[in-house]
Scaffold this motif. Structure first.
Motif, PDB file in Angstrom:
ATOM      1  N   LEU A 156       0.841  -1.200   0.000  1.00 55.80           N
ATOM      2  CA  LEU A 156       0.000   0.000   0.000  1.00 55.80           C
ATOM      3  C   LEU A 156       0.878   1.253   0.000  1.00 55.80           C
ATOM      4  CD1 LEU A 156      -2.842   1.190   0.077  1.00 55.80           C
ATOM      5  CD2 LEU A 156      -2.758   1.084   2.567  1.00 55.80           C
ATOM      6  N   ILE A 157       1.966   1.215   0.729  1.00 51.43           N
ATOM      7  CA  ILE A 157       2.889   2.360   0.728  1.00 51.43           C
ATOM      8  C   ILE A 157       3.392   2.616  -0.691  1.00 51.43           C
ATOM      9  CG2 ILE A 157       5.117   3.212   1.556  1.00 51.43           C
ATOM     10  CD1 ILE A 157       4.667   1.649   4.125  1.00 51.43           C
ATOM     11  N   ASP A 164       7.870  13.347  -3.909  1.00 49.97           N
ATOM     12  CA  ASP A 164       8.046  14.658  -3.285  1.00 49.97           C
ATOM     13  C   ASP A 164       7.898  14.612  -1.764  1.00 49.97           C
ATOM     14  OD1 ASP A 164       8.457  15.859  -5.760  1.00 49.97           O
ATOM     15  OD2 ASP A 164       6.299  16.176  -6.065  1.00 49.97           O
ATOM     16  N   LEU A 165       7.517  13.456  -1.227  1.00 47.67           N
ATOM     17  CA  LEU A 165       7.312  13.317   0.213  1.00 47.67           C
ATOM     18  C   LEU A 165       8.437  12.501   0.840  1.00 47.67           C
ATOM     19  CD1 LEU A 165       3.481  12.497   0.322  1.00 47.67           C
ATOM     20  CD2 LEU A 165       4.578  14.739   0.631  1.00 47.67           C
ATOM     21  N   GLU A 166       8.654  12.735   2.126  1.00 49.15           N
ATOM     22  CA  GLU A 166       9.612  11.940   2.873  1.00 49.15           C
ATOM     23  C   GLU A 166       9.041  10.540   3.114  1.00 49.15           C
ATOM     24  OE1 GLU A 166      12.611  12.877   3.687  1.00 49.15           O
ATOM     25  OE2 GLU A 166      12.407  14.953   2.966  1.00 49.15           O
ATOM     26  N   GLU A 167       9.926   9.618   3.475  1.00 52.21           N
ATOM     27  CA  GLU A 167       9.486   8.243   3.698  1.00 52.21           C
ATOM     28  C   GLU A 167       8.418   8.162   4.781  1.00 52.21           C
ATOM     29  OE1 GLU A 167      11.366   3.905   5.015  1.00 52.21           O
ATOM     30  OE2 GLU A 167      12.668   5.508   4.292  1.00 52.21           O
ATOM     31  N   ASP A 168       8.614   8.886   5.874  1.00 57.60           N
ATOM     32  CA  ASP A 168       7.637   8.875   6.966  1.00 57.60           C
ATOM     33  C   ASP A 168       6.298   9.449   6.512  1.00 57.60           C
ATOM     34  OD1 ASP A 168       9.482   7.748   8.611  1.00 57.60           O
ATOM     35  OD2 ASP A 168       9.975   9.580   9.704  1.00 57.60           O
ATOM     36  N   ASN A 170       5.058   9.321   3.438  1.00 57.08           N
ATOM     37  CA  ASN A 170       4.399   8.317   2.597  1.00 57.08           C
ATOM     38  C   ASN A 170       3.771   7.224   3.449  1.00 57.08           C
ATOM     39  OD1 ASN A 170       4.763   8.865  -0.360  1.00 57.08           O
ATOM     40  ND2 ASN A 170       6.917   8.989   0.232  1.00 57.08           N
ATOM     41  N   ARG A 171       4.452   6.834   4.512  1.00 64.14           N
ATOM     42  CA  ARG A 171       3.903   5.831   5.421  1.00 64.14           C
ATOM     43  C   ARG A 171       2.637   6.363   6.098  1.00 64.14           C
ATOM     44  NH1 ARG A 171       5.160   1.323   8.338  1.00 64.14           N
ATOM     45  NH2 ARG A 171       7.064   1.064   7.126  1.00 64.14           N
ATOM     46  N   GLU A 172       2.674   7.615   6.524  1.00 63.37           N
ATOM     47  CA  GLU A 172       1.510   8.219   7.172  1.00 63.37           C
ATOM     48  C   GLU A 172       0.335   8.322   6.207  1.00 63.37           C
ATOM     49  OE1 GLU A 172       2.904  11.931   8.624  1.00 63.37           O
ATOM     50  OE2 GLU A 172       4.099  11.043  10.250  1.00 63.37           O
ATOM     51  N   ALA A 173       0.615   8.628   4.947  1.00 58.98           N
ATOM     52  CA  ALA A 173      -0.450   8.719   3.942  1.00 58.98           C
ATOM     53  C   ALA A 173      -1.107   7.358   3.730  1.00 58.98           C
ATOM     54  CB  ALA A 173       0.112   9.251   2.631  1.00 58.98           C
ATOM     55  N   ALA A 174      -0.290   6.313   3.665  1.00 57.06           N
ATOM     56  CA  ALA A 174      -0.825   4.960   3.500  1.00 57.06           C
ATOM     57  C   ALA A 174      -1.617   4.548   4.730  1.00 57.06           C
ATOM     58  CB  ALA A 174       0.320   3.980   3.243  1.00 57.06           C
ATOM     59  N   ASP A 175      -1.144   4.920   5.901  1.00 59.66           N
ATOM     60  CA  ASP A 175      -1.825   4.568   7.141  1.00 59.66           C
ATOM     61  C   ASP A 175      -3.192   5.243   7.221  1.00 59.66           C
ATOM     62  OD1 ASP A 175      -1.726   3.231   9.752  1.00 59.66           O
ATOM     63  OD2 ASP A 175      -1.734   5.260  10.570  1.00 59.66           O
ATOM     64  N   ARG A 176      -3.271   6.503   6.827  1.00 59.02           N
ATOM     65  CA  ARG A 176      -4.571   7.217   6.828  1.00 59.02           C
ATOM     66  C   ARG A 176      -5.533   6.562   5.853  1.00 59.02           C
ATOM     67  NH1 ARG A 176      -1.227  11.802   6.928  1.00 59.02           N
ATOM     68  NH2 ARG A 176      -1.506  12.078   4.674  1.00 59.02           N
ATOM     69  N   LEU A 177      -5.025   6.189   4.686  1.00 60.78           N
ATOM     70  CA  LEU A 177      -5.870   5.545   3.677  1.00 60.78           C
ATOM     71  C   LEU A 177      -6.407   4.217   4.196  1.00 60.78           C
ATOM     72  CD1 LEU A 177      -6.713   6.209   0.727  1.00 60.78           C
ATOM     73  CD2 LEU A 177      -4.858   4.711  -0.022  1.00 60.78           C
ATOM     74  N   LEU A 178      -5.557   3.465   4.874  1.00 58.78           N
ATOM     75  CA  LEU A 178      -5.974   2.181   5.441  1.00 58.78           C
ATOM     76  C   LEU A 178      -7.053   2.376   6.497  1.00 58.78           C
ATOM     77  CD1 LEU A 178      -5.430  -0.929   5.725  1.00 58.78           C
ATOM     78  CD2 LEU A 178      -3.803  -0.333   7.517  1.00 58.78           C
TER      79      LEU A 178
END
Length: 270
Positions: A156-157, A164-168, A170-178
């Motif tokens: 999902l990540i 354009d985003l930092e790794e953290d 991108n992880r937060e974006a995937a977590d919100r989507l989940l």
């Protein structure tokens, strides 16, 4: 008090812990179970007479819900596998519901179903299938707890990755989507899971998956209503000594507490 005392005889009542694993193809179910049982070997499939077929084949795969299987590294875990509902075939949903009802009515404790691990692949194109929604809305599972397992979070990540985003980030974006598209809807249904776990990189051999396995084990134990089953589940954790010790300590403290009360009552009545 009687429930606590009875729990110490759990091993005499139950010989194994039975889990139904549901999930779409490529959900990582086999990898997960191998991690739980700490093995790289293939499972042992049992036939109708409870004889062990040494290994699965195209004719006798593990995707037959009525055919149990186990790993030689921890044979006290008995698993059943359902291939999930991605085909949209309503008969598959009915077969799973019938299996759960049958096991719920079993009078022999050896045939009873103790937990359900429902595996989901987080896919932003379609988080939940129609039959998955029906499973959590139409019929309950009685006292059998469901633990939702979100597998392959790393995929999902990658799906939402923004250069354009930092790794953290991108992880937060995937977590919100989940959380918004899978976790929140699941826990809003009529018969929601009792707990959930998010997994990633389970195929890697770097040892980081052990914490996630421990989390799954702990949440499964917490979801069990029957104290005897809880003790049994923890006791078969041959690959999770920390969880065993934690519950052994808790139970010993309870036993000491109730023993003190019993002695006080006896002294008071003397």
């Amino acid at each position: 008090m009687s429930d606590v005392l009875a729990s110490f005889n759990a091993r005499e009542k139950y010989s194994h812990f039975r889990i139904l694993v549901i999930g779409r193809a490529n959900a990582g179910k086999t990898t997960l179970l191998k991690r739980v049982c700490n093995t790289n070997d293939e499972p042992c499939i049992y036939d109708e007479k409870n004889h062990c077929l040494l290994e699965p084949s195209s004719e006798r795969g593990i995707h037959d819900i009525d055919r149990p299987f186990a790993f030689t590294s921890n044979p006290q875990f008995i698993f059943h596998d359902s291939p999930g509902f991605e085909t949209g075939d309503e008969s598959q949903l009915m077969k799973v519901q019938s299996f759960i009802k049958k096991r719920a009515k079993a009078t022999d404790v050896g045939d009873q179903l103790h937990a359900i691990w429902f595996c989901f692949i987080p896919n932003k194109a379609r988080f939940l299938l129609d039959l998955e929604k029906r499973f959590f809305n139409e019929e309950g599972t009685g006292s059998v707890p469901i633990i939702a397992i979100f597998t392959k979070f790393d995929d999902l990540i990658n799906q939402v990755y923004d250069d354009d985003l930092e790794e953290d980030q991108n992880r937060e974006a995937a977590d919100r989507l989940l959380k918004d598209n899978l976790r929140a809807p699941l826990f809003g249904y009529k018969f929601p899971p009792r707990a959930d776990v998010c997994l990633e990189d389970m195929h890697e051999d770097d040892g980081n998956h052990q914490d996630k396995v421990k989390e799954l084990m702990a949440k499964t134990a917490e979801s069990l209503d029957d104290l005897s089953l809880k003790i049994l589940f923890v006791s078969v954790q041959t690959n999770n000594l920390e969880l065993c010790l934690e519950y052994a300590w808790t139970r010993s403290q309870e036993a000491h507490y109730y023993g003190t009360i019993m002695r006080s009552d006896q002294n008071a009545s003397a």
